[in-house]
Design a protein around this motif. Sequence first.
Motif, PDB file in Angstrom:
ATOM      1  N   VAL A 165       0.718  -1.203   0.008  1.00  0.00           N
ATOM      2  CA  VAL A 165       0.142  -0.218   0.066  1.00  0.00           C
ATOM      3  C   VAL A 165       0.811   1.103  -0.103  1.00  0.00           C
ATOM      4  CG1 VAL A 165      -1.729   1.240   1.373  1.00  0.00           C
ATOM      5  CG2 VAL A 165      -2.106  -1.078   0.916  1.00  0.00           C
ATOM      6  N   GLU A 166       1.822   1.156   0.803  1.00  0.00           N
ATOM      7  CA  GLU A 166       2.824   2.396   0.798  1.00  0.00           C
ATOM      8  C   GLU A 166       3.454   2.668  -0.530  1.00  0.00           C
ATOM      9  OE1 GLU A 166       3.111   4.717   3.048  1.00  0.00           O
ATOM     10  OE2 GLU A 166       1.410   3.758   4.282  1.00  0.00           O
ATOM     11  N   GLU A 167       4.161   1.299  -0.999  1.00  0.00           N
ATOM     12  CA  GLU A 167       4.500   1.492  -2.590  1.00  0.00           C
ATOM     13  C   GLU A 167       3.465   2.256  -3.355  1.00  0.00           C
ATOM     14  OE1 GLU A 167       6.075  -2.188  -3.611  1.00  0.00           O
ATOM     15  OE2 GLU A 167       7.600  -2.501  -1.826  1.00  0.00           O
ATOM     16  N   LEU A 168       2.429   1.552  -3.533  1.00  0.00           N
ATOM     17  CA  LEU A 168       1.300   2.347  -4.311  1.00  0.00           C
ATOM     18  C   LEU A 168       1.183   3.673  -4.088  1.00  0.00           C
ATOM     19  CD1 LEU A 168      -1.096  -1.019  -4.353  1.00  0.00           C
ATOM     20  CD2 LEU A 168       0.345   0.069  -6.338  1.00  0.00           C
ATOM     21  N   ARG A 169       1.081   4.009  -3.008  1.00  0.00           N
ATOM     22  CA  ARG A 169       0.766   5.653  -2.548  1.00  0.00           C
ATOM     23  C   ARG A 169       1.886   6.261  -2.970  1.00  0.00           C
ATOM     24  NH1 ARG A 169      -0.831   5.103   2.730  1.00  0.00           N
ATOM     25  NH2 ARG A 169      -2.755   5.190   2.269  1.00  0.00           N
ATOM     26  N   ALA A 170       3.119   5.892  -2.939  1.00  0.00           N
ATOM     27  CA  ALA A 170       4.152   6.725  -3.610  1.00  0.00           C
ATOM     28  C   ALA A 170       4.163   6.638  -4.940  1.00  0.00           C
ATOM     29  CB  ALA A 170       5.522   6.268  -2.868  1.00  0.00           C
ATOM     30  N   GLU A 171       3.809   5.590  -5.625  1.00  0.00           N
ATOM     31  CA  GLU A 171       3.437   5.666  -7.132  1.00  0.00           C
ATOM     32  C   GLU A 171       2.380   6.788  -7.515  1.00  0.00           C
ATOM     33  OE1 GLU A 171       2.149   2.321 -10.302  1.00  0.00           O
ATOM     34  OE2 GLU A 171       3.692   1.630  -8.745  1.00  0.00           O
ATOM     35  N   PHE A 172       1.465   6.821  -6.755  1.00  0.00           N
ATOM     36  CA  PHE A 172       0.493   7.483  -6.993  1.00  0.00           C
ATOM     37  C   PHE A 172       0.873   9.080  -6.742  1.00  0.00           C
ATOM     38  CE2 PHE A 172      -3.375  10.287  -6.091  1.00  0.00           C
ATOM     39  CZ  PHE A 172      -4.060  10.060  -7.189  1.00  0.00           C
ATOM     40  N   LYS A 173       1.475   9.297  -5.741  1.00  0.00           N
ATOM     41  CA  LYS A 173       1.918  10.536  -5.535  1.00  0.00           C
ATOM     42  C   LYS A 173       2.998  11.155  -6.638  1.00  0.00           C
ATOM     43  CE  LYS A 173       1.332  10.987  -0.757  1.00  0.00           C
ATOM     44  NZ  LYS A 173      -0.045  11.542  -0.811  1.00  0.00           N
ATOM     45  N   ARG A 174       3.708  10.136  -7.350  1.00  0.00           N
ATOM     46  CA  ARG A 174       4.792  10.419  -8.397  1.00  0.00           C
ATOM     47  C   ARG A 174       3.709  10.906  -9.593  1.00  0.00           C
ATOM     48  NH1 ARG A 174       7.480   6.305  -6.089  1.00  0.00           N
ATOM     49  NH2 ARG A 174       6.721   4.766  -7.780  1.00  0.00           N
ATOM     50  N   LYS A 175       2.758  10.131  -9.928  1.00  0.00           N
ATOM     51  CA  LYS A 175       1.728  10.443 -10.838  1.00  0.00           C
ATOM     52  C   LYS A 175       0.810  11.575 -10.845  1.00  0.00           C
ATOM     53  CE  LYS A 175       2.051   5.474 -12.375  1.00  0.00           C
ATOM     54  NZ  LYS A 175       1.046   4.487 -12.850  1.00  0.00           N
ATOM     55  N   ALA A 176       0.889  12.010  -9.578  1.00  0.00           N
ATOM     56  CA  ALA A 176      -0.209  13.237  -9.056  1.00  0.00           C
ATOM     57  C   ALA A 176      -0.281  14.430 -10.109  1.00  0.00           C
ATOM     58  CB  ALA A 176      -0.211  13.302  -7.556  1.00  0.00           C
ATOM     59  N   THR A 177       0.891  14.812 -10.271  1.00  0.00           N
ATOM     60  CA  THR A 177       1.196  16.079 -10.922  1.00  0.00           C
ATOM     61  C   THR A 177       0.758  15.852 -12.319  1.00  0.00           C
ATOM     62  OG1 THR A 177       3.085  16.634  -9.510  1.00  0.00           O
ATOM     63  CG2 THR A 177       2.908  17.963 -11.528  1.00  0.00           C
ATOM     64  N   LEU A 178       1.018  15.076 -12.992  1.00  0.00           N
ATOM     65  CA  LEU A 178       0.538  14.745 -14.278  1.00  0.00           C
ATOM     66  C   LEU A 178      -0.998  14.413 -14.220  1.00  0.00           C
ATOM     67  CD1 LEU A 178       1.128  14.259 -17.470  1.00  0.00           C
ATOM     68  CD2 LEU A 178       1.581  11.959 -17.026  1.00  0.00           C
ATOM     69  N   LEU A 179      -1.453  13.949 -13.324  1.00  0.00           N
ATOM     70  CA  LEU A 179      -2.749  13.602 -13.256  1.00  0.00           C
ATOM     71  C   LEU A 179      -3.565  15.097 -13.254  1.00  0.00           C
ATOM     72  CD1 LEU A 179      -5.277  11.706 -13.018  1.00  0.00           C
ATOM     73  CD2 LEU A 179      -4.669  11.632 -10.470  1.00  0.00           C
ATOM     74  N   VAL A 180      -3.161  15.595 -12.233  1.00  0.00           N
ATOM     75  CA  VAL A 180      -3.985  17.094 -11.883  1.00  0.00           C
ATOM     76  C   VAL A 180      -3.861  17.799 -13.167  1.00  0.00           C
ATOM     77  CG1 VAL A 180      -3.663  19.205 -10.702  1.00  0.00           C
ATOM     78  CG2 VAL A 180      -3.593  17.051  -9.582  1.00  0.00           C
TER      79      VAL A 180
END
Length: 123
Positions: free
Chosen positions: A5-20
């Motif tokens: 879950v922590e790895e997925l959360r970190a991966e999501f945070k890396r993608k968040a700027t592009l997602l926004v």
Amino acid sequence: MSADVEELRAEFKRKATLLVSELQAWFDEETATIDGTAPPAAPSGSGGSIVGMRPAIDSKRVVDASRVTRVVLEMELPPEIIKRGGYANCDEMISDLLPKLERVYTGELKVKKCRAVKVPEPA
């Protein structure tokens, strides 16, 4: 909380700027007028207007933002996490969806149908 879950959360945070960024571009495109002019003002009078009460984008149209989540997160945008009635502006949409998308992405929030999609590779 597991390491996965922590790895997925970190991966999501890396993608968040592009997602926004992609969600903002999608929202702007979806809410733009067809001819590029400013939308007409609400009719004047004491009775008010239904035009001023509508959201900028309704919840059914937000489902179309799946084209963004497919590319950035490789998953569909689950309809059940979209606020009923829609969103008054892009900031409201992003503020509401981002935390929910993160929870779906990490598996903390279970949804009815959220399958990974294969993004076609460029030819």
